[in-house]
Write a protein that holds these residues in place. Structure first.
Motif, PDB file in Angstrom:
ATOM      1  N   TYR A 150     -61.072  -5.750  68.994  1.00 13.02           N
ATOM      2  CA  TYR A 150     -62.098  -6.274  69.904  1.00 13.02           C
ATOM      3  C   TYR A 150     -62.158  -5.461  71.193  1.00 13.02           C
ATOM      4  O   TYR A 150     -63.236  -5.082  71.655  1.00 13.02           O
ATOM      5  CB  TYR A 150     -61.814  -7.742  70.225  1.00 13.02           C
ATOM      6  CG  TYR A 150     -62.561  -8.214  71.453  1.00 13.02           C
ATOM      7  CD1 TYR A 150     -63.938  -8.418  71.419  1.00 13.02           C
ATOM      8  CD2 TYR A 150     -61.890  -8.411  72.659  1.00 13.02           C
ATOM      9  CE1 TYR A 150     -64.629  -8.817  72.549  1.00 13.02           C
ATOM     10  CE2 TYR A 150     -62.576  -8.819  73.788  1.00 13.02           C
ATOM     11  CZ  TYR A 150     -63.948  -9.023  73.726  1.00 13.02           C
ATOM     12  OH  TYR A 150     -64.621  -9.410  74.855  1.00 13.02           O
TER      13      TYR A 150
ATOM     14  N   ALA B 215     -65.371  -3.548  72.467  1.00  9.49           N
ATOM     15  CA  ALA B 215     -65.982  -4.074  73.693  1.00  9.49           C
ATOM     16  C   ALA B 215     -66.113  -2.981  74.744  1.00  9.49           C
ATOM     17  O   ALA B 215     -67.124  -2.904  75.447  1.00  9.49           O
ATOM     18  CB  ALA B 215     -65.145  -5.235  74.230  1.00  9.49           C
TER      19      ALA B 215
ATOM     20  N   TYR C 146     -69.087  -0.577  73.657  1.00 11.98           N
ATOM     21  CA  TYR C 146     -70.459  -1.054  73.727  1.00 11.98           C
ATOM     22  C   TYR C 146     -70.772  -1.846  74.994  1.00 11.98           C
ATOM     23  O   TYR C 146     -71.836  -2.449  75.086  1.00 11.98           O
ATOM     24  CB  TYR C 146     -70.760  -1.935  72.504  1.00 11.98           C
ATOM     25  CG  TYR C 146     -70.790  -1.162  71.208  1.00 11.98           C
ATOM     26  CD1 TYR C 146     -71.867  -0.348  70.885  1.00 11.98           C
ATOM     27  CD2 TYR C 146     -69.725  -1.235  70.310  1.00 11.98           C
ATOM     28  CE1 TYR C 146     -71.896   0.369  69.701  1.00 11.98           C
ATOM     29  CE2 TYR C 146     -69.738  -0.523  69.118  1.00 11.98           C
ATOM     30  CZ  TYR C 146     -70.825   0.276  68.818  1.00 11.98           C
ATOM     31  OH  TYR C 146     -70.848   0.982  67.650  1.00 11.98           O
ATOM     32  N   HIS C 147     -69.852  -1.880  75.957  1.00 16.01           N
ATOM     33  CA  HIS C 147     -70.090  -2.667  77.171  1.00 16.01           C
ATOM     34  C   HIS C 147     -71.345  -2.164  77.893  1.00 16.01           C
ATOM     35  O   HIS C 147     -71.561  -0.956  78.021  1.00 16.01           O
ATOM     36  CB  HIS C 147     -68.888  -2.570  78.111  1.00 16.01           C
ATOM     37  CG  HIS C 147     -68.924  -3.577  79.211  1.00 16.01           C
ATOM     38  ND1 HIS C 147     -69.642  -3.394  80.368  1.00 16.01           N
ATOM     39  CD2 HIS C 147     -68.368  -4.797  79.324  1.00 16.01           C
ATOM     40  CE1 HIS C 147     -69.516  -4.438  81.148  1.00 16.01           C
ATOM     41  NE2 HIS C 147     -68.744  -5.313  80.536  1.00 16.01           N
TER      42      HIS C 147
ATOM     43  N   ALA D 194     -76.816  -1.318  72.265  1.00 16.75           N
ATOM     44  CA  ALA D 194     -75.415  -1.470  72.662  1.00 16.75           C
ATOM     45  C   ALA D 194     -75.176  -2.866  73.236  1.00 16.75           C
ATOM     46  O   ALA D 194     -74.137  -3.485  72.966  1.00 16.75           O
ATOM     47  CB  ALA D 194     -75.041  -0.406  73.693  1.00 16.75           C
ATOM     48  N   GLU D 195     -76.145  -3.358  74.002  1.00 18.91           N
ATOM     49  CA  GLU D 195     -76.007  -4.699  74.581  1.00 18.91           C
ATOM     50  C   GLU D 195     -75.964  -5.762  73.483  1.00 18.91           C
ATOM     51  O   GLU D 195     -75.144  -6.683  73.516  1.00 18.91           O
ATOM     52  CB  GLU D 195     -77.163  -4.981  75.523  1.00 18.91           C
ATOM     53  CG  GLU D 195     -77.080  -6.346  76.193  1.00 18.91           C
ATOM     54  CD  GLU D 195     -78.292  -6.638  77.061  1.00 18.91           C
ATOM     55  OE1 GLU D 195     -78.479  -7.810  77.426  1.00 18.91           O
ATOM     56  OE2 GLU D 195     -79.046  -5.694  77.348  1.00 18.91           O
TER      57      GLU D 195
ATOM     58  N   LYS E 274     -75.084  -5.272  70.381  1.00 21.38           N
ATOM     59  CA  LYS E 274     -73.819  -5.095  69.657  1.00 21.38           C
ATOM     60  C   LYS E 274     -72.671  -5.729  70.419  1.00 21.38           C
ATOM     61  O   LYS E 274     -71.784  -6.361  69.820  1.00 21.38           O
ATOM     62  CB  LYS E 274     -73.555  -3.589  69.469  1.00 21.38           C
ATOM     63  CG  LYS E 274     -72.291  -3.279  68.670  1.00 21.38           C
ATOM     64  CD  LYS E 274     -72.427  -3.661  67.221  1.00 21.38           C
ATOM     65  CE  LYS E 274     -71.222  -3.196  66.423  1.00 21.38           C
ATOM     66  NZ  LYS E 274     -71.276  -3.623  65.007  1.00 21.38           N
ATOM     67  N   PHE E 275     -72.659  -5.595  71.729  1.00 24.57           N
ATOM     68  CA  PHE E 275     -71.602  -6.188  72.555  1.00 24.57           C
ATOM     69  C   PHE E 275     -71.606  -7.714  72.421  1.00 24.57           C
ATOM     70  O   PHE E 275     -70.545  -8.344  72.323  1.00 24.57           O
ATOM     71  CB  PHE E 275     -71.803  -5.791  74.018  1.00 24.57           C
ATOM     72  CG  PHE E 275     -70.820  -6.415  74.957  1.00 24.57           C
ATOM     73  CD1 PHE E 275     -69.511  -5.964  75.019  1.00 24.57           C
ATOM     74  CD2 PHE E 275     -71.188  -7.469  75.773  1.00 24.57           C
ATOM     75  CE1 PHE E 275     -68.587  -6.547  75.871  1.00 24.57           C
ATOM     76  CE2 PHE E 275     -70.281  -8.064  76.629  1.00 24.57           C
ATOM     77  CZ  PHE E 275     -68.977  -7.596  76.670  1.00 24.57           C
ATOM     78  N   LYS E 276     -72.793  -8.310  72.397  1.00 28.03           N
ATOM     79  CA  LYS E 276     -72.887  -9.766  72.241  1.00 28.03           C
ATOM     80  C   LYS E 276     -72.358 -10.199  70.881  1.00 28.03           C
ATOM     81  O   LYS E 276     -71.667 -11.213  70.761  1.00 28.03           O
ATOM     82  CB  LYS E 276     -74.339 -10.217  72.423  1.00 28.03           C
ATOM     83  CG  LYS E 276     -74.843 -10.102  73.855  1.00 28.03           C
ATOM     84  CD  LYS E 276     -76.276 -10.596  73.975  1.00 28.03           C
ATOM     85  CE  LYS E 276     -76.766 -10.504  75.419  1.00 28.03           C
ATOM     86  NZ  LYS E 276     -78.186 -10.966  75.549  1.00 28.03           N
TER      87      LYS E 276
ATOM     88  N   SER F 290     -68.514  -9.986  70.954  1.00 23.76           N
ATOM     89  CA  SER F 290     -67.927 -11.061  71.748  1.00 23.76           C
ATOM     90  C   SER F 290     -67.980 -12.390  70.997  1.00 23.76           C
ATOM     91  O   SER F 290     -67.018 -13.157  71.007  1.00 23.76           O
ATOM     92  CB  SER F 290     -68.660 -11.189  73.092  1.00 23.76           C
ATOM     93  OG  SER F 290     -68.527 -10.010  73.857  1.00 23.76           O
TER      94      SER F 290
ATOM     95  N   THR G  87     -69.624 -11.944  78.764  1.00 28.44           N
ATOM     96  CA  THR G  87     -69.548 -10.580  79.271  1.00 28.44           C
ATOM     97  C   THR G  87     -68.092 -10.152  79.302  1.00 28.44           C
ATOM     98  O   THR G  87     -67.188 -10.943  78.997  1.00 28.44           O
ATOM     99  CB  THR G  87     -70.191 -10.459  80.674  1.00 28.44           C
ATOM    100  OG1 THR G  87     -70.289  -9.071  81.041  1.00 28.44           O
ATOM    101  CG2 THR G  87     -69.355 -11.193  81.720  1.00 28.44           C
ATOM    102  N   HIS G  88     -67.861  -8.896  79.663  1.00 29.39           N
ATOM    103  CA  HIS G  88     -66.524  -8.321  79.617  1.00 29.39           C
ATOM    104  C   HIS G  88     -66.233  -7.595  80.919  1.00 29.39           C
ATOM    105  O   HIS G  88     -67.110  -6.955  81.501  1.00 29.39           O
ATOM    106  CB  HIS G  88     -66.438  -7.339  78.429  1.00 29.39           C
ATOM    107  CG  HIS G  88     -65.194  -6.516  78.396  1.00 29.39           C
ATOM    108  ND1 HIS G  88     -65.100  -5.271  78.983  1.00 29.39           N
ATOM    109  CD2 HIS G  88     -63.985  -6.753  77.849  1.00 29.39           C
ATOM    110  CE1 HIS G  88     -63.883  -4.791  78.790  1.00 29.39           C
ATOM    111  NE2 HIS G  88     -63.194  -5.660  78.095  1.00 29.39           N
TER     112      HIS G  88
END
Length: 382
Positions: free
Chosen positions: A26, A30, A33-34, A44-45, A47-49, A52, A126-127
């Motif tokens: 993870y 993360a 793709y943050h 990328a956004e 993919k990040f979601k 997560s 978010t990260h």
């Protein structure tokens, strides 16, 4: 209907992955793709979601067990508790067994009747990555999120006329849900007219088209507490997507990653520091000065004859304990370094030393004992 990708495939791991390897996978994805590392990249956004959401389920033993058995269906039907709504305190909501039992036994047990379950806007995730020093002392970090906020044009009402243009839904009378008889049971479902809002709009706002919310980028200052661990999830109530038309906002979940440190390794509240010693220092004994995570320094006395692997404990010099003034311990791990690139004089001195040491079995007891056992081994074989 949108195709839902397997959570294990999303995180690029097998279904038998351990918790530690799951966390590593993870964290790697993360960071890749943050949104902060991929500004303006919608793929990328998204993919990040996905990453997560998948990690939010699989890192929890109960949620993972439910997902392994039922797949995505375990988090559907609008129940609470999971990212799609699975309630681990019951059977879910929105027409599930929990609502059925409530209708049957609510009055007898003194439970509620009427009045729907509180709805809210979507939760968002978010990260943020912090250093080990920031995790020790705590830090305030600015995070950027793209979310839905109350429409300024209609003040979140969804109506051009403001609150005066909003009416109570005639189908559910403001409850947000309707009841239907199904045989012996009475089942409650979201109202199809107002979609659970309990209100209707005659003249929709031209900016938000009656939704009461618009998409916007926001920057929030998030307080990371001292003692936080890698993989911690911080919940900020009411900072998720706005619900629109009088519905409360969802929550924001901030996933915290702690970057690796060049000197310290953390294990819970304890910290480990690997210190290399020259051969002469270890043999003769010495005093060294080492750094502490709080920015100070402390001295450690190394006794003569110290071997590789020796540990020295410094009480109260370790990591902060979350929500406490206590601190863990710090451990100095010693490694004895063999000298390299010797000049002629150094080689001569070491040769003299080796000759002297070879005649003194007490100077290297482990060496002497090992080769004595080797000799006995071959004698027994013979």
């Amino acid at each position: 209907m949108a195709i839902k990708i397997d959570y294990y495939e999303t995180l690029e791991v097998s279904r038998t992955v351990s918790s530690d390897d799951l966390k590593k996978a993870y964290r790697k994805l993360a960071m890749k793709y943050h949104p902060d590392r991929n500004p303006g990249d919608a793929e990328a956004e998204a993919k990040f979601k996905e990453i997560s959401q998948a990690y939010d389920v699989l890192k929890d033993e109960q949620k993972r067990a439910a997902y392994d058995r039922f797949g995505h269906a375990a988090f559907e039907n609008g129940g609470g508790g999971g990212p799609g709504g699975f309630d681990f305190n019951g059977f879910g909501g929105g027409g599930g067994l929990g609502d059925i039992f409530e209708q049957m036994f609510g009055d007898m047990m003194g439970g509620r009747r009427g009045g729907g379950r509180t709805r809210s806007g979507n939760d968002i995730q978010t990260h943020v990555e912090i250093t080990l020093e920031e995790a020790f002392s705590g830090v305030k970090k600015d995070v950027k999120i793209i979310t839905r906020v109350a429409c300024e044009s209609c003040h979140g009402t969804g109506s051009n006329a403001g609150e005066s243009g909003v009416e109570t839904c005639p189908s559910c009378h403001g409850a947000g849900k309707v009841r239907a008889q199904q045989g012996f049971f009475v089942v409650e479902r979201p109202c199809p007219t107002c979609h659970g809002a309990g209100r209707t709009v005659k003249d929709p706002c031209k900016v938000c088209h009656g939704e009461g919310t618009v998409e916007k980028e926001r920057t929030l200052a998030v307080q990371i507490p001292a003692g936080v661990e890698d993989g911690t999830r911080i919940r900020i109530t009411g900072e998720g997507e706005a619900g629109g038309q009088g519905v409360p906002a969802g929550d924001l979940y901030v996933h915290v990653s702690v970057s690796e440190h060049g000197i310290f390794q953390r294990d819970g509240a304890n910290i480990y520091c690997r210190v290399p010693l020259r051969m002469g220092q270890a043999a003769l004994g010495t005093e060294i000065e080492v750094p502490v995570i709080d920015g100070t320094r402390t001295k450690v006395k190394i006794p003569a004859g110290t071997q590789t692997g020796a540990h020295f404990r410094l009480r109260g010099k370790g990591f902060s304990v979350l929500r406490s003034s206590a601190r863990g311990d710090m451990y100095i791990q010693v490694t004895v370094e063999t000298p390299q690139h010797l000049n002629a004089r150094q080689k001569e001195l070491l040769e003299e030393f080796e000759k002297e040491a070879g005649e003194n079995v007490k100077s290297s007891p482990e060496h002497t004992g090992f080769f004595a056992r080797v000799r006995d081994f071959f004698e027994n074989k013979g």
